[in-house]
Design a protein around this motif. Sequence first.
Motif, PDB file in Angstrom:
ATOM      1  N   TYR A 131     -16.497 -39.719 -41.669  1.00 53.53           N
ATOM      2  CA  TYR A 131     -16.303 -40.230 -40.308  1.00 53.53           C
ATOM      3  C   TYR A 131     -16.999 -39.351 -39.273  1.00 53.53           C
ATOM      4  CZ  TYR A 131     -14.015 -41.594 -35.978  1.00 53.53           C
ATOM      5  OH  TYR A 131     -13.778 -41.993 -34.695  1.00 53.53           O
ATOM      6  N   SER A 132     -16.792 -38.035 -39.364  1.00 53.65           N
ATOM      7  CA  SER A 132     -17.318 -37.143 -38.324  1.00 53.65           C
ATOM      8  C   SER A 132     -18.836 -37.011 -38.368  1.00 53.65           C
ATOM      9  CB  SER A 132     -16.673 -35.763 -38.427  1.00 53.65           C
ATOM     10  OG  SER A 132     -17.032 -35.137 -39.632  1.00 53.65           O
TER      11      SER A 132
ATOM     12  N   GLU B  68      -8.727 -37.193 -48.165  1.00 53.31           N
ATOM     13  CA  GLU B  68      -8.695 -37.043 -46.707  1.00 53.31           C
ATOM     14  C   GLU B  68      -9.890 -36.224 -46.216  1.00 53.31           C
ATOM     15  OE1 GLU B  68      -3.839 -37.224 -46.080  1.00 53.31           O
ATOM     16  OE2 GLU B  68      -4.838 -35.290 -46.413  1.00 53.31           O
TER      17      GLU B  68
ATOM     18  N   ASP C 177     -12.954 -38.473 -46.348  1.00 52.86           N
ATOM     19  CA  ASP C 177     -12.907 -39.436 -45.240  1.00 52.86           C
ATOM     20  C   ASP C 177     -13.264 -38.765 -43.911  1.00 52.86           C
ATOM     21  OD1 ASP C 177     -12.205 -41.457 -46.977  1.00 52.86           O
ATOM     22  OD2 ASP C 177     -10.059 -41.320 -46.548  1.00 52.86           O
ATOM     23  N   ARG C 178     -12.774 -37.566 -43.707  1.00 58.03           N
ATOM     24  CA  ARG C 178     -13.039 -36.857 -42.439  1.00 58.03           C
ATOM     25  C   ARG C 178     -14.517 -36.479 -42.318  1.00 58.03           C
ATOM     26  NH1 ARG C 178      -9.139 -32.262 -39.929  1.00 58.03           N
ATOM     27  NH2 ARG C 178     -10.173 -32.136 -37.927  1.00 58.03           N
TER      28      ARG C 178
END
Length: 95
Positions: A12-13, A5, A8-9
Amino acid sequence: MTRTELVDRIAYSNRLPRPVAEEAVRVMLQAVEDALVAGGGAEFRGFGSFRVQRYAAYTGRNPRTGEDVEVPAQRRALFRPGRRLKEALALSLED
């Protein structure tokens, strides 16, 4: 939050390819581990710090049998939250 997670964060950010974010997380965690194994610590201002605590060997007692048990000396990683994290956690209690 799991490691996946977090990767992924970050990907993405920051609009990064997932493998790049994964490598960044791996390198950061390895650097913290290396610092702790070397006997040092790692500090992230506002978030918190990791340090190593040494515990001497001692004689414990098995609660089930009552027998003495020798517990070897240990080194453990400890985390101490920083001020900003403490404040964020305190604010979450007010909700």
